[in-house]
Design a protein around this motif. Structure first.
Motif, short mmCIF file in Angstrom:
data_model
loop_
_atom_site.label_atom_id
_atom_site.label_comp_id
_atom_site.label_asym_id
_atom_site.label_seq_id
_atom_site.Cartn_x
_atom_site.Cartn_y
_atom_site.Cartn_z
N ALA A 41 -20.28 11.23 -42.34
CA ALA A 41 -19.62 10.51 -41.25
C ALA A 41 -19.82 11.22 -39.92
N ASN A 42 -20.02 12.53 -39.95
CA ASN A 42 -20.22 13.29 -38.73
C ASN A 42 -21.69 13.44 -38.37
N PHE A 150 -21.25 3.31 -35.67
CA PHE A 150 -19.84 3.68 -35.59
C PHE A 150 -19.62 4.95 -36.42
N HIS A 152 -16.66 8.21 -37.42
CA HIS A 152 -15.24 8.50 -37.52
C HIS A 152 -15.05 10.02 -37.53
N GLU A 155 -9.46 11.32 -38.56
CA GLU A 155 -8.65 10.24 -39.09
C GLU A 155 -8.05 9.42 -37.95
N ILE A 157 -9.81 7.76 -35.66
CA ILE A 157 -10.70 7.73 -34.49
C ILE A 157 -11.99 7.01 -34.86
N THR A 158 -12.39 6.08 -34.02
CA THR A 158 -13.67 5.37 -34.18
C THR A 158 -14.43 5.46 -32.87
N ASP A 177 -8.56 4.99 -30.66
CA ASP A 177 -7.68 6.08 -31.10
C ASP A 177 -6.40 5.46 -31.67
N ARG A 179 -4.30 7.24 -33.86
CA ARG A 179 -3.53 8.33 -34.46
C ARG A 179 -2.03 8.20 -34.18
#
Length: 387
Positions: A41-42, A150, A152, A155, A157-158, A177, A179
């Motif tokens: 994801a990163n 996209f 993430h 948690e 955050i997109t 955001d 959160r």
């Protein structure tokens, strides 16, 4: 070693390898799935995932060695008993203590393996794991910026970036955001820049729109801006640098911590020394688990109905010793004078196995009764009804 010892030891090592492999795969898959989601994801590659997976293996192996040694001892002893091989060697004069010799050698083998892991491989892998996390965390482009998809980064955050220019400009930004459970924020901008400041990286967005949605009232508020600064340092999971933890420090430094080590870890001298000694206690505990699996089955003798009751009792004893071991570690961390408590569970385990083997060396009341009935049938029962 006698031929039977070599035979039994080979069976123990073989099953230890089998159970160890199965358990390592189970625990590793559980951790690797979360690691895979985080890295991919990163924006990381599969090679980075494999590298990180290899670094977490020593810690997983340390956890499963006592379980695998216990399972191997139980399986081998149960099979030798069910196939009457133990009956044969016992008829040849092998007592419980003599039969325990290959199990003890096997336990010493697992303890040596555990010592290498806890004193060398685990600290080395944990330290390298933290260093690689820091390297990736510092590389914001690799972790935070992925063009045309996209991502993430944390948690809730997109982030979406349509294009990243050669000069480092970000074009067409979308940032969500969620959160805050009470309000959700959405930012869009035509372009943006990443700036590294003294207080961490910042995302500077230009010519955009900020939208705030209240989750309770469902009211939407919008605000246009020419430039807006967003703190992204909290979105970078993993340390950007910092102090070592206890698991990343080698044992000699734990046993004799310096003032710098105490300041770096934020732990007391008693806590560091207890952790260093606990690594030795973990190795000794693997011997206890192997011996417990053997002794509880050998004391039961042969049974056509199986030895599942003895297996359950042995498993319960091992679990209680493990729980007691963790409790003693907590107590040892509080006082430098209580460091020896980390070995108390091991000492109790040794006493437990010795008592069980002594019981196995003596004939059970059932065996005595059978022998008396046999002698009575032959008319040879000793005077006084004793044997």
């Amino acid at each position: 070693m006698a031929r039977f010892d070599r035979y039994m030891l080979s069976q123990l090592i073989l099953l230890f390898g089998f159970y160890g492999l199965v358990l390592v795969l189970l625990f590793w898959v559980n951790r690797a799935v979360r690691l895979f989601d985080q890295l991919i994801a990163n924006g990381q590659t599969a090679l980075v995932f494999l590298e990180f997976s290899a670094m977490i293996l020593p810690g997983v192996i340390v956890f499963i060695i006592p379980i695998a040694s216990f399972a191997a001892a139980v399986s081998v002893t149960n099979r030798l008993n069910s196939e009457s091989e133990l009956v044969v060697v016992q008829s040849a004069g092998f007592g419980p203590f003599r039969l325990a010799r290959p199990v003890l050698v096997f336990g010493a083998f697992t303890a040596l393996f555990m010592l290498i892991l806890t004193h060398i491989l685990v600290p080395m892998s944990q330290l390298r794991f933290a260093e690689r996390q820091a390297e990736i965390a510092e590389n914001i482009t690799a972790r935070f910026l992925t063009e045309g998809s996209f991502v993430h980064p944390a948690e809730g955050i997109t982030l979406y970036i349509r294009k990243i220019s050669a000069e480092g400009e970000l074009h067409d930004i979308f940032l969500s955001d969620e959160r805050d459970p009470d309000q959700h924020y959405t930012y869009t901008a035509q372009k943006a820049l990443i700036l590294n400041t003294d207080v961490g990286p910042r995302l500077i967005m230009f010519e955009g729109l900020a939208q705030v949605v209240s989750t309770k009232s469902q009211r939407l508020s919008t605000t246009g801006f020419e430039d807006f600064t967003y703190d992204i340092s909290a979105l970078l999971s993993g340390p950007i640098g910092g102090n070592r933890t206890i698991t990343q420090i080698y044992t000699p430094e734990l046993l004799n911590p310096t003032a710098a080590t105490l300041a770096e870890t934020g732990e007391t001298r008693a806590a560091l020394r207890a952790e260093g000694h606990f690594r030795n206690a973990q190795a000794l505990y693997s011997i206890i688990t192997a011996m417990a699996g053997f002794s509880m089955l050998i004391v039961a003798g042969f049974s056509r109905f199986g030895l599942w009751r003895q297996v359950v009792i042995a498993l319960g004893a091992v679990a209680l010793l493990q729980s007691f071991d963790n409790t003693m570690l907590d107590l040892a961390r509080r006082s430098d004078a209580a460091t020896g408590l980390v070995y108390l569970a091991t000492a109790i385990g040794v006493a437990f196995n010795l008592v069980v083997l002594v019981m196995a060396s003596r004939p059970s009341p059932r065996d005595v009764h059978r022998r008396r009935r046999a002698l009575r049938a032959l008319g040879r029962e000793p005077a006084g009804g004793t044997t």
